[in-house]
Design a protein around this motif. Structure first.
Motif, mmCIF file in Angstrom:
data_model
loop_
_atom_site.group_PDB
_atom_site.id
_atom_site.type_symbol
_atom_site.label_atom_id
_atom_site.label_comp_id
_atom_site.label_asym_id
_atom_site.label_seq_id
_atom_site.Cartn_x
_atom_site.Cartn_y
_atom_site.Cartn_z
ATOM 1 N N GLN A 1 0.849 -1.186 0.000
ATOM 2 C CA GLN A 1 0.000 0.000 0.000
ATOM 3 C C GLN A 1 0.887 1.239 0.000
ATOM 4 O OE1 GLN A 1 -3.180 0.315 2.790
ATOM 5 N NE2 GLN A 1 -3.626 -1.859 2.755
ATOM 6 N N PRO A 2 0.402 2.314 -0.605
ATOM 7 C CA PRO A 2 1.200 3.537 -0.594
ATOM 8 C C PRO A 2 1.313 4.109 0.815
ATOM 9 C CG PRO A 2 -0.971 3.933 -1.557
ATOM 10 C CD PRO A 2 -0.847 2.458 -1.318
ATOM 11 N N LEU A 3 2.430 4.758 1.070
ATOM 12 C CA LEU A 3 2.679 5.329 2.391
ATOM 13 C C LEU A 3 2.030 6.706 2.481
ATOM 14 C CD1 LEU A 3 6.442 4.317 2.742
ATOM 15 C CD2 LEU A 3 4.444 3.133 3.632
ATOM 16 N N ILE A 4 0.727 6.744 2.754
ATOM 17 C CA ILE A 4 0.022 8.017 2.873
ATOM 18 C C ILE A 4 -0.495 8.170 4.288
ATOM 19 C CG2 ILE A 4 -0.632 8.142 0.438
ATOM 20 C CD1 ILE A 4 -3.442 7.248 1.220
ATOM 21 N N SER A 5 -0.647 9.417 4.708
ATOM 22 C CA SER A 5 -1.120 9.701 6.055
ATOM 23 C C SER A 5 -2.581 9.294 6.200
ATOM 24 C CB SER A 5 -0.974 11.190 6.353
ATOM 25 O OG SER A 5 -1.895 11.931 5.569
ATOM 26 N N SER A 6 -3.002 9.143 7.448
ATOM 27 C CA SER A 6 -4.387 8.762 7.696
ATOM 28 C C SER A 6 -5.348 9.858 7.259
ATOM 29 C CB SER A 6 -4.585 8.436 9.176
ATOM 30 O OG SER A 6 -3.901 7.246 9.489
ATOM 31 N N SER A 7 -4.953 11.123 7.421
ATOM 32 C CA SER A 7 -5.847 12.208 6.995
ATOM 33 C C SER A 7 -6.020 12.197 5.475
ATOM 34 C CB SER A 7 -5.344 13.560 7.476
ATOM 35 O OG SER A 7 -4.071 13.837 6.935
ATOM 36 N N LYS A 8 -4.952 11.950 4.733
ATOM 37 C CA LYS A 8 -5.051 11.853 3.275
ATOM 38 C C LYS A 8 -5.871 10.621 2.882
ATOM 39 C CE LYS A 8 -3.809 12.751 -1.008
ATOM 40 N NZ LYS A 8 -4.332 13.848 -1.756
ATOM 41 N N SER B 1 6.641 -2.862 10.387
ATOM 42 C CA SER B 1 7.443 -1.715 10.824
ATOM 43 C C SER B 1 6.587 -0.509 11.210
ATOM 44 C CB SER B 1 8.438 -1.306 9.731
ATOM 45 O OG SER B 1 7.758 -0.769 8.617
ATOM 46 N N ARG B 2 5.367 -0.422 10.677
ATOM 47 C CA ARG B 2 4.504 0.716 11.009
ATOM 48 C C ARG B 2 4.088 0.690 12.472
ATOM 49 N NH1 ARG B 2 3.818 -1.164 6.213
ATOM 50 N NH2 ARG B 2 2.332 -2.722 6.920
ATOM 51 N N GLN B 3 4.087 -0.497 13.076
ATOM 52 C CA GLN B 3 3.734 -0.619 14.484
ATOM 53 C C GLN B 3 4.768 0.100 15.354
ATOM 54 O OE1 GLN B 3 3.492 -4.679 15.795
ATOM 55 N NE2 GLN B 3 2.150 -4.169 17.495
ATOM 56 N N ILE B 4 6.010 0.085 14.955
ATOM 57 C CA ILE B 4 7.080 0.711 15.737
ATOM 58 C C ILE B 4 7.370 2.128 15.257
ATOM 59 C CG2 ILE B 4 9.525 0.564 16.358
ATOM 60 C CD1 ILE B 4 9.241 -2.505 15.971
ATOM 61 N N GLU C 1 7.827 11.253 4.731
ATOM 62 C CA GLU C 1 8.781 12.220 4.204
ATOM 63 C C GLU C 1 9.579 11.612 3.060
ATOM 64 O OE1 GLU C 1 8.378 11.422 7.410
ATOM 65 O OE2 GLU C 1 7.419 13.257 8.109
ATOM 66 N N ARG C 2 10.054 12.445 2.177
ATOM 67 C CA ARG C 2 10.835 11.972 1.029
ATOM 68 C C ARG C 2 12.315 11.847 1.371
ATOM 69 N NH1 ARG C 2 8.557 8.949 -1.231
ATOM 70 N NH2 ARG C 2 9.956 9.006 -2.972
ATOM 71 N N CYS C 3 12.773 12.551 2.406
ATOM 72 C CA CYS C 3 14.166 12.476 2.842
ATOM 73 C C CYS C 3 14.180 12.294 4.359
ATOM 74 C CB CYS C 3 14.931 13.747 2.483
ATOM 75 S SG CYS C 3 14.943 14.108 0.724
ATOM 76 N N ILE C 4 14.876 11.268 4.838
ATOM 77 C CA ILE C 4 14.908 11.025 6.285
ATOM 78 C C ILE C 4 16.324 10.718 6.751
ATOM 79 C CG2 ILE C 4 12.543 10.142 6.338
ATOM 80 C CD1 ILE C 4 13.844 7.317 6.752
ATOM 81 N N VAL D 1 12.004 -1.920 8.732
ATOM 82 C CA VAL D 1 11.612 -0.588 8.269
ATOM 83 C C VAL D 1 12.369 -0.212 6.995
ATOM 84 C CG1 VAL D 1 13.215 0.912 9.559
ATOM 85 C CG2 VAL D 1 10.917 1.710 9.040
ATOM 86 N N LEU D 2 13.609 -0.650 6.869
ATOM 87 C CA LEU D 2 14.362 -0.360 5.644
ATOM 88 C C LEU D 2 13.720 -1.036 4.440
ATOM 89 C CD1 LEU D 2 18.053 -0.637 6.921
ATOM 90 C CD2 LEU D 2 16.841 1.436 6.240
ATOM 91 N N VAL D 3 13.328 -2.280 4.589
ATOM 92 C CA VAL D 3 12.738 -3.026 3.482
ATOM 93 C C VAL D 3 11.347 -2.495 3.138
ATOM 94 C CG1 VAL D 3 11.846 -5.303 2.808
ATOM 95 C CG2 VAL D 3 14.085 -5.106 3.889
ATOM 96 N N GLU D 4 10.512 -2.250 4.163
ATOM 97 C CA GLU D 4 9.116 -1.897 3.915
ATOM 98 C C GLU D 4 8.883 -0.438 3.543
ATOM 99 O OE1 GLU D 4 6.983 -2.987 7.397
ATOM 100 O OE2 GLU D 4 7.180 -5.123 7.018
ATOM 101 N N GLN D 5 9.632 0.462 4.172
ATOM 102 C CA GLN D 5 9.299 1.866 3.991
ATOM 103 C C GLN D 5 10.425 2.706 3.389
ATOM 104 O OE1 GLN D 5 6.704 3.796 6.920
ATOM 105 N NE2 GLN D 5 6.953 1.974 8.190
ATOM 106 N N VAL D 6 11.629 2.483 3.836
ATOM 107 C CA VAL D 6 12.735 3.331 3.376
ATOM 108 C C VAL D 6 13.038 3.100 1.900
ATOM 109 C CG1 VAL D 6 15.182 3.913 3.757
ATOM 110 C CG2 VAL D 6 13.670 3.530 5.706
ATOM 111 N N THR D 7 12.722 1.936 1.383
ATOM 112 C CA THR D 7 12.946 1.673 -0.038
ATOM 113 C C THR D 7 12.076 2.561 -0.927
ATOM 114 O OG1 THR D 7 11.346 -0.140 0.031
ATOM 115 C CG2 THR D 7 13.674 -0.713 0.271
ATOM 116 N N GLN D 8 11.002 3.135 -0.367
ATOM 117 C CA GLN D 8 10.122 4.013 -1.134
ATOM 118 C C GLN D 8 10.468 5.496 -0.951
ATOM 119 O OE1 GLN D 8 5.930 3.047 -0.857
ATOM 120 N NE2 GLN D 8 6.416 1.012 -0.089
#
Length: 151
Positions: free
Chosen positions: A1-8, A100-103, A109-112, A136-143
């Motif tokens: 799923q795309p990494l979008i905020s809950s408000s979006k 990883s979203r649980q932790i 953000e595009r740069c972290i 977290v690197l595999v699931e989110q940072v790769t995007q």
């Protein structure tokens, strides 16, 4: 799923967006029972033509009463739509609280920069942190466009 905020996500999939909020549904399946002030008579007049003719629903928020005029098929359509929305919300909650979203939550953000401080960590704690970081690197940072790790 795309990494979008809950408000979006709610802007895209929320009840209001899909015309499934209580006020939106009530306006489609009935009409509001009114007690209005008639200036020519100089007093409040209640419309009585619908008393007992239609089933009524009283809103707890403001006490307004709606006469329900919809056919069974339309109400069942809204039931199906609401059940679909509930299922979609359940899926979103499961996704938000998994892996990883649980932790780390959802990284949008595009740069972290991830700062790691393992100075006093015991070997077992270090292994747990390393596994979480790997996830977290595999699931989110790769995007993400750019990232730095500082140890």
């Amino acid at each position: 799923q795309p990494l979008i905020s809950s408000s979006k996500w709610l802007q895209l999939h929320g009840l209001k967006r899909n015309k499934l909020s209580l006020s939106q549904i009530l306006s489609q399946i009935g009409f509001q029972h009114r007690k209005d002030y008639v200036t020519t008579l100089g007093k409040l007049v209640a419309s009585r033509y619908a008393d007992g003719l239609f089933p009524q629903y009283k809103r707890a928020q403001d006490g307004s009463v709606y006469n329900l005029t919809a056919k069974k098929e339309l109400i069942l359509h809204f039931v199906d739509c609401l059940m679909g929305a509930i299922e979609l919300y359940k899926q979103r909650m499961e996704w938000l609280t998994s892996e990883s979203r649980q932790i780390f939550g959802v990284i949008q953000e595009r740069c972290i920069v991830i700062v790691l401080d393992f100075g006093t960590a015991a070997p077992t704690e270090f292994d747990i942190c390393r596994d979480a970081l790997s996830t977290v690197l595999v699931e989110q940072v790769t995007q993400i466009a750019k990232f730095n790790l500082i140890r």
